[in-house]
Write a protein that holds these residues in place. Structure first.
Motif, PDB file in Angstrom:
ATOM      1  N   TRP A 292      -1.100   5.181  -4.288  1.00  0.00           N
ATOM      2  CA  TRP A 292      -1.201   4.381  -3.203  1.00  0.00           C
ATOM      3  C   TRP A 292      -0.202   4.837  -2.105  1.00  0.00           C
ATOM      4  CZ3 TRP A 292      -4.678   0.467  -2.645  1.00  0.00           C
ATOM      5  CH2 TRP A 292      -5.064   0.055  -3.717  1.00  0.00           C
TER       6      TRP A 292
ATOM      7  N   SER B  38       0.726   4.853   2.321  1.00  0.00           N
ATOM      8  CA  SER B  38       0.399   4.311   3.747  1.00  0.00           C
ATOM      9  C   SER B  38       1.222   5.385   4.554  1.00  0.00           C
ATOM     10  CB  SER B  38       1.286   3.145   3.978  1.00  0.00           C
ATOM     11  OG  SER B  38       2.725   3.096   3.888  1.00  0.00           O
TER      12      SER B  38
ATOM     13  N   GLN C  81     -10.102   3.099  -0.985  1.00  0.00           N
ATOM     14  CA  GLN C  81      -9.802   1.626  -1.220  1.00  0.00           C
ATOM     15  C   GLN C  81      -8.393   1.483  -0.428  1.00  0.00           C
ATOM     16  OE1 GLN C  81      -8.729   0.314  -4.885  1.00  0.00           O
ATOM     17  NE2 GLN C  81      -9.556  -1.667  -4.679  1.00  0.00           N
ATOM     18  N   SER C  82      -8.619   0.208   0.212  1.00  0.00           N
ATOM     19  CA  SER C  82      -7.240  -0.102   0.817  1.00  0.00           C
ATOM     20  C   SER C  82      -6.898  -1.387  -0.027  1.00  0.00           C
ATOM     21  CB  SER C  82      -7.320  -0.886   2.238  1.00  0.00           C
ATOM     22  OG  SER C  82      -7.954   0.038   3.133  1.00  0.00           O
ATOM     23  N   ARG C  83      -5.410  -1.733  -0.097  1.00  0.00           N
ATOM     24  CA  ARG C  83      -5.037  -2.564  -0.961  1.00  0.00           C
ATOM     25  C   ARG C  83      -5.715  -4.168  -0.680  1.00  0.00           C
ATOM     26  NH1 ARG C  83      -1.417  -1.770  -4.905  1.00  0.00           N
ATOM     27  NH2 ARG C  83       0.033  -0.571  -3.743  1.00  0.00           N
TER      28      ARG C  83
ATOM     29  N   THR D 273      -7.333   4.551   8.553  1.00  0.00           N
ATOM     30  CA  THR D 273      -6.602   3.639   8.226  1.00  0.00           C
ATOM     31  C   THR D 273      -5.376   3.485   9.127  1.00  0.00           C
ATOM     32  OG1 THR D 273      -5.385   5.316   6.546  1.00  0.00           O
ATOM     33  CG2 THR D 273      -7.238   3.980   5.667  1.00  0.00           C
TER      34      THR D 273
ATOM     35  N   GLU E 149      -0.774   0.698   6.575  1.00  0.00           N
ATOM     36  CA  GLU E 149      -2.122   0.118   5.419  1.00  0.00           C
ATOM     37  C   GLU E 149      -2.095   0.979   4.153  1.00  0.00           C
ATOM     38  OE1 GLU E 149      -6.745   0.507   5.294  1.00  0.00           O
ATOM     39  OE2 GLU E 149      -5.821  -1.262   6.544  1.00  0.00           O
ATOM     40  N   TRP E 150      -1.564   0.234   3.153  1.00  0.00           N
ATOM     41  CA  TRP E 150      -1.734   0.859   1.663  1.00  0.00           C
ATOM     42  C   TRP E 150      -3.070   1.177   1.556  1.00  0.00           C
ATOM     43  CZ3 TRP E 150       2.574   2.724  -0.937  1.00  0.00           C
ATOM     44  CH2 TRP E 150       3.813   2.511  -0.341  1.00  0.00           C
ATOM     45  N   HIS E 151      -3.388   2.216   0.630  1.00  0.00           N
ATOM     46  CA  HIS E 151      -4.658   2.526   0.167  1.00  0.00           C
ATOM     47  C   HIS E 151      -4.554   3.937  -0.757  1.00  0.00           C
ATOM     48  CE1 HIS E 151      -3.476   5.594   3.730  1.00  0.00           C
ATOM     49  NE2 HIS E 151      -4.450   6.239   3.320  1.00  0.00           N
TER      50      HIS E 151
END
Length: 118
Positions: free
Chosen positions: A35, A37, A54-56, A71, A75-77
């Motif tokens: 994970w 960002s 996938q984004s959180r 992203t 944005e956490w992904h």
């Protein structure tokens, strides 16, 4: 930063005033990032194979050659190869200005449970 076998080649690491970063990243089947960002966002351009992103809190999305994924900042992904395919993408992002914090924040590794395509 990664689970599995991942290789990357730096294409560009801009020197001030440029802050552009460009890497080619190759993922073996099942490999993925942790994970993370990016302070100023990131754009991925898929060149080969089949991948997942996938984004959180979001759905896992399949990505294919020709796909462009953006992203936004903060944005956490995660992203990586599908379980039975290699995947290559070009990652493009900017570093923040001097003294404005890190380019990327890295979190936990993506668990096998999180990675499973439902």
């Amino acid at each position: 930063m990664f689970t599995g076998d991942v290789w990357f080649d730096v294409i560009a690491k801009g020197e001030e005033p440029s802050r552009m970063r460009v890497n080619t990243v190759r993922f073996a089947p099942g490999s993925r990032t942790a994970w993370h960002s990016h302070a100023v966002g990131q754009t991925l351009y898929v060149t080969e194979g089949l991948g997942l992103i996938q984004s959180r809190g979001g759905e896992i999305i399949k990505i294919r050659p020709g796909d462009v994924i953006y992203t936004p900042p903060g944005e956490w992904h995660w992203h990586g190869a599908a379980p039975d395919h290699f995947m290559t993408h070009i990652a493009m992002w900017e570093g923040p200005g001097e003294g404005q914090g890190p380019e990327s924040d890295w979190g936990d590794l993506v668990t096998d449970d999180e990675y499973r395509v439902r």
